[in-house]
Enzyme design. Sequence first.
Site, PDB file in Angstrom:
ATOM      1  N   THR A  54     -37.527 100.922 128.864  1.00  0.00           N
ATOM      2  CA  THR A  54     -38.246 102.182 128.997  1.00  0.00           C
ATOM      3  C   THR A  54     -39.582 102.013 129.705  1.00  0.00           C
ATOM      4  O   THR A  54     -40.205 100.942 129.644  1.00  0.00           O
ATOM      5  CB  THR A  54     -38.506 102.773 127.593  1.00  0.00           C
ATOM      6  OG1 THR A  54     -39.448 103.845 127.663  1.00  0.00           O
ATOM      7  CG2 THR A  54     -39.096 101.719 126.657  1.00  0.00           C
ATOM      8  N   TYR A  62     -42.195 102.876 119.504  1.00  0.00           N
ATOM      9  CA  TYR A  62     -40.957 102.803 120.281  1.00  0.00           C
ATOM     10  C   TYR A  62     -41.119 101.874 121.484  1.00  0.00           C
ATOM     11  O   TYR A  62     -40.295 100.993 121.725  1.00  0.00           O
ATOM     12  CB  TYR A  62     -40.564 104.207 120.747  1.00  0.00           C
ATOM     13  CG  TYR A  62     -39.442 104.215 121.757  1.00  0.00           C
ATOM     14  CD1 TYR A  62     -38.132 103.974 121.369  1.00  0.00           C
ATOM     15  CD2 TYR A  62     -39.696 104.457 123.104  1.00  0.00           C
ATOM     16  CE1 TYR A  62     -37.097 103.979 122.304  1.00  0.00           C
ATOM     17  CE2 TYR A  62     -38.674 104.462 124.037  1.00  0.00           C
ATOM     18  CZ  TYR A  62     -37.379 104.221 123.633  1.00  0.00           C
ATOM     19  OH  TYR A  62     -36.369 104.204 124.556  1.00  0.00           O
TER      20      TYR A  62
END
Length: 311
Positions: free
Chosen positions: A119, A144
């Site tokens: 990501t 995250y």
Amino acid sequence: MFDVVTGGAGFIGSHLVDTLVAQGNEVLVIDSLCAGRRETIARHIDDYKVRLVQMDLLEDGWQEHLEGADRMFHLAADPDVRQSAVNPFPTMQNNIMATYRILEAMRLHNIPELVFTSTSTVYGDAAVIPTPENYTPLEPISVYGASKLACEALISSYCHSFGMKTWIFRFANIIGARSGHGVITDFIRKLNENPAELEILGDGKQTKSYLEVHECIAAMLYATGKAKGTVNTFNIGSEDWIDVKSIAEIVTEEMHLPTTKFRFTGGERGWVGDVPKMQLSVEKIKGLRWKPQIGSRESVRLAVRDLLKER
């Protein structure tokens, strides 16, 4: 080619499975279906082109199905950036621990190749935009993002220690049909509940790169076929960006709601861990002679139309 896809009934995973099946590959999907949906790959299961093992990666038993696998696509993860700031434990378990268990299973079953979906959030609030893969320091501002960066480190160590190869793809915002979360799905849900007013988190000026999911899958598989190093890390995104207010305008246009009023909650971040400005450099993957065919605005409009068809 025998491919294993974790999270293969989810948003990006199911589109990947579609492509792998179209290529004639044998495909095994491992998915707990807590977020994924069997119906996204049901036609392939019914045609005996895909086998589904419905199990959680934190449990035992799925490993026995890996014998003879050539390649692992590890997409299963807890993708909720906002929720990771509320309760970090599921993110730690479903991202870091699950990835460790995947790597151990690969080591024990001699699976030589791993494709991992990471990501843009590993970069944190990057000072260089567009942000290249060699940007430092990597300082995620969300749990995250930190979990994905930890997974990257684990993967690198296993590849160098046990003779594996990996392709790590750091995604911009990937959007499109079957998506279950994100700004577009949030806007559609809110407008279905109250078409007169749309709450927009932050000041609406958050500006980011978006890419339609089919472009993302094409980039992944292209780079996997071209780059042959031990650890191959690539950004995947569009070559431009769009702000949240413009996304809201596209959603209301496509829903034919010209009188909807926008209400902003204020602040440059929409939530804890939100990165206000993000665009990834795709120069590295362009060096392999791949480039995105559409930009952020067109990706958003296509995604909105596809998601509205699913209502």
